[in-house]
Design a protein around this motif. Structure first.
Motif, mmCIF file in Angstrom:
data_model
loop_
_atom_site.group_PDB
_atom_site.id
_atom_site.type_symbol
_atom_site.label_atom_id
_atom_site.label_comp_id
_atom_site.label_asym_id
_atom_site.label_seq_id
_atom_site.Cartn_x
_atom_site.Cartn_y
_atom_site.Cartn_z
ATOM 1 N N VAL A 177 10.176 -34.922 -3.694
ATOM 2 C CA VAL A 177 10.792 -34.084 -4.705
ATOM 3 C C VAL A 177 11.214 -32.756 -4.088
ATOM 4 N N ALA A 178 12.444 -32.340 -4.346
ATOM 5 C CA ALA A 178 12.932 -31.084 -3.777
ATOM 6 C C ALA A 178 12.069 -29.929 -4.251
ATOM 7 N N PRO A 179 11.739 -28.987 -3.349
ATOM 8 C CA PRO A 179 10.896 -27.843 -3.731
ATOM 9 C C PRO A 179 11.574 -27.014 -4.829
ATOM 10 N N GLY A 180 10.782 -26.402 -5.639
ATOM 11 C CA GLY A 180 11.297 -25.559 -6.706
ATOM 12 C C GLY A 180 10.152 -24.773 -7.298
ATOM 13 N N PRO A 181 10.385 -24.063 -8.403
ATOM 14 C CA PRO A 181 9.297 -23.326 -9.044
ATOM 15 C C PRO A 181 8.188 -24.286 -9.453
ATOM 16 N N VAL B 230 5.923 -30.171 -20.363
ATOM 17 C CA VAL B 230 6.056 -29.700 -18.976
ATOM 18 C C VAL B 230 6.608 -28.282 -19.007
ATOM 19 N N PHE B 231 6.030 -27.379 -18.200
ATOM 20 C CA PHE B 231 6.407 -25.970 -18.273
ATOM 21 C C PHE B 231 6.114 -25.282 -16.938
ATOM 22 N N PRO B 232 6.754 -24.126 -16.649
ATOM 23 C CA PRO B 232 6.488 -23.398 -15.391
ATOM 24 C C PRO B 232 5.017 -22.994 -15.290
ATOM 25 N N SER B 233 4.513 -23.011 -14.085
ATOM 26 C CA SER B 233 3.101 -22.661 -13.870
ATOM 27 C C SER B 233 2.825 -21.179 -14.129
ATOM 28 N N GLU B 234 3.832 -20.334 -13.934
ATOM 29 C CA GLU B 234 3.680 -18.887 -14.143
ATOM 30 C C GLU B 234 4.761 -18.397 -15.093
ATOM 31 N N PRO B 235 4.465 -17.381 -15.936
ATOM 32 C CA PRO B 235 3.157 -16.738 -16.120
ATOM 33 C C PRO B 235 2.191 -17.649 -16.870
ATOM 34 N N ASP C 286 -13.367 -31.242 -31.838
ATOM 35 C CA ASP C 286 -13.551 -31.979 -30.592
ATOM 36 C C ASP C 286 -12.775 -33.287 -30.550
ATOM 37 N N ARG C 287 -12.053 -33.604 -31.622
ATOM 38 C CA ARG C 287 -11.201 -34.795 -31.580
ATOM 39 C C ARG C 287 -9.902 -34.533 -30.820
ATOM 40 N N PHE C 288 -9.520 -33.264 -30.699
ATOM 41 C CA PHE C 288 -8.338 -32.926 -29.913
ATOM 42 C C PHE C 288 -8.741 -32.678 -28.470
ATOM 43 N N MET C 289 -8.038 -33.340 -27.552
ATOM 44 C CA MET C 289 -8.310 -33.172 -26.131
ATOM 45 C C MET C 289 -6.984 -33.009 -25.391
ATOM 46 N N VAL C 290 -7.081 -32.539 -24.160
ATOM 47 C CA VAL C 290 -5.885 -32.226 -23.365
ATOM 48 C C VAL C 290 -6.086 -32.722 -21.934
ATOM 49 N N ILE C 291 -5.047 -33.366 -21.400
ATOM 50 C CA ILE C 291 -4.973 -33.625 -19.959
ATOM 51 C C ILE C 291 -4.068 -32.545 -19.380
ATOM 52 N N ARG C 292 -4.534 -31.820 -18.384
ATOM 53 C CA ARG C 292 -3.759 -30.717 -17.815
ATOM 54 C C ARG C 292 -3.581 -30.938 -16.322
ATOM 55 N N GLY C 293 -2.318 -30.946 -15.872
ATOM 56 C CA GLY C 293 -2.005 -31.051 -14.454
ATOM 57 C C GLY C 293 -1.359 -29.756 -13.990
ATOM 58 N N ARG C 294 -1.723 -29.273 -12.820
ATOM 59 C CA ARG C 294 -1.286 -27.939 -12.392
ATOM 60 C C ARG C 294 -0.572 -27.955 -11.031
ATOM 61 N N ASN C 295 0.406 -27.037 -10.931
ATOM 62 C CA ASN C 295 1.059 -26.695 -9.668
ATOM 63 C C ASN C 295 1.753 -27.870 -8.988
ATOM 64 N N TYR C 296 2.653 -28.514 -9.727
ATOM 65 C CA TYR C 296 3.535 -29.514 -9.136
ATOM 66 C C TYR C 296 4.789 -28.809 -8.602
ATOM 67 N N THR C 297 5.421 -29.393 -7.609
ATOM 68 C CA THR C 297 6.534 -28.715 -6.936
ATOM 69 C C THR C 297 7.799 -28.629 -7.782
ATOM 70 N N SER C 298 7.868 -29.385 -8.869
ATOM 71 C CA SER C 298 9.057 -29.346 -9.722
ATOM 72 C C SER C 298 8.712 -29.868 -11.102
ATOM 73 N N ALA C 299 9.622 -29.639 -12.039
ATOM 74 C CA ALA C 299 9.442 -30.163 -13.395
ATOM 75 C C ALA C 299 9.450 -31.683 -13.381
ATOM 76 N N ALA C 300 10.319 -32.272 -12.530
ATOM 77 C CA ALA C 300 10.400 -33.732 -12.464
ATOM 78 C C ALA C 300 9.097 -34.340 -11.966
#
Length: 334
Positions: free
Chosen positions: A10-14, A133-138, A56-70
């Motif tokens: 994947v091409a580098p990006g934010p 899917v969203f930018p890691s910062e801010p 506690d019935r609501f849960m979240v899977i969170r993935g961080r710091n991928y090189t692109s939105a794709a």
């Protein structure tokens, strides 16, 4: 242990994160997690399973710091699939919001939340039920904008008047099929899924459908096919399956019988269609949903049909005496 999709191609990006909010079903429970818990579920420490809020019935899977939105999107879809299959294997029910109604935070509302703490810049995002899917910062904060729900209000006087009038009918009686249909109809009002609501309403109609015999000419033709099949040199299981299908062909199809039932509503209109035409289109939509037609009908289309179908089903069920008499007449003639 599952690992995230490689970002090398994947091409580098934010950098981007993903988030999947889901809800555990009312008859399932996940133990060993507390409010604000965060459990790493991949070897790279990039993906975590978290609780969200006080419920506690609501849960979240969170993935961080991928090189692109794709890359974040691809990993989110993989992890959603992994959780869905895992839950199926473990007999746990969970709603991942694939066709859930969504609220939408307005720009004004988003700015209001962002300005609450101007010293610490943050992005305020919709608390999406499903993949986001969203930018890691801010740093991200999630706010819920509840989807609008239409509520039909009726004064108690109308209910008392209607029930009292019906109770005066000496021949008012519901058979077993009608009792099931009323239960399905009532349950549809509590469904938040447009698909489930629509299918439940269609089941309510199908419960009270009575299939007439086809014409004598058609029945005679089917009987000839039945005799030929019975004498055919076929494996027993295949032959019995064909004979069962041929027996069923002596009766109207569910679609035909449903249109006949809907026609009892006379010249009323549903979505600017005759009762028979409206039911026919609903039955086609039902087949597309339950038989996996691709692409699937959109949630909006299903929801619009369900809203009008609910009115039709209510009218059909309110014809309880007429429907019972119709069944009695058929049984007497038989």
């Amino acid at each position: 242990m599952l690992t995230h999709i490689s970002d090398e191609t994947v091409a580098p990006g934010p950098p981007h994160d993903f988030r999947i909010r889901f809800r555990i079903g009312n008859t399932s429970q996940v133990t060993g997690v507390d409010v604000n818990s965060q459990i790493c579920i991949d070897s790279a420490g990039q993906v975590t399973l978290e609780t969200w809020g006080a419920d506690d019935r609501f849960m979240v899977i969170r993935g961080r710091n991928y090189t692109s939105a794709a890359a974040a999107q691809a990993s989110a879809e993989k992890w959603r699939a992994a959780l869905m299959v895992a839950f199926a294997q473990l007999n746990i029910g969970a709603d991942f919001g694939t066709r859930a109604p969504q609220g939408e935070l307005t720009n004004a509302g988003r700015r209001l939340f962002e300005e609450e703490d101007a010293d610490q810049p943050r992005q305020v995002l919709d608390n999406v039920h499903g993949i986001l899917v969203f930018p890691s910062e801010p740093a991200a904060a999630f706010e819920t904008a509840m989807p609008l729900t239409a509520v039909l209000s009726r004064p108690i006087e109308d209910i008392v008047s209607c029930a009292s009038t019906l109770a005066d009918q000496a021949d008012l009686q519901l058979d077993d099929a009608q009792l099931v249909a009323h239960s399905l109809f009532a349950s549809s009002f509590s469904e938040t899924s447009a698909d489930a609501r629509f299918l439940m309403l269609m089941m309510a109609v199908e419960t009270i459908i009575k299939r007439d015999d086809r014409s004598l000419t058609v029945v005679a033709h089917v009987n000839d096919l039945f005799k030929q099949t019975k004498q055919a040199d076929l494996p027993v299981r295949e032959r019995d399956a064909l004979l069962g299908a041929l027996r069923d062909l002596r009766k109207q199809s569910i679609g035909q019988a449903g249109q006949a039932l809907a026609s009892m509503l006379g010249d009323q209109q549903f979505a600017d269609e005759t009762p028979a035409d409206f039911f026919k289109k609903c039955y086609t939509l039902r087949s597309q949903l339950v038989h996996g037609t691709v692409p699937r009908p959109s949630r909006e289309v299903v929801g619009q049909r369900a809203a009008t179908l609910q009115i039709m089903v209510g009218k059909l069920l309110s014809m309880a005496t007429s429907l019972s008499n119709r069944v009695d007449e058929r049984e007497d003639s038989a």
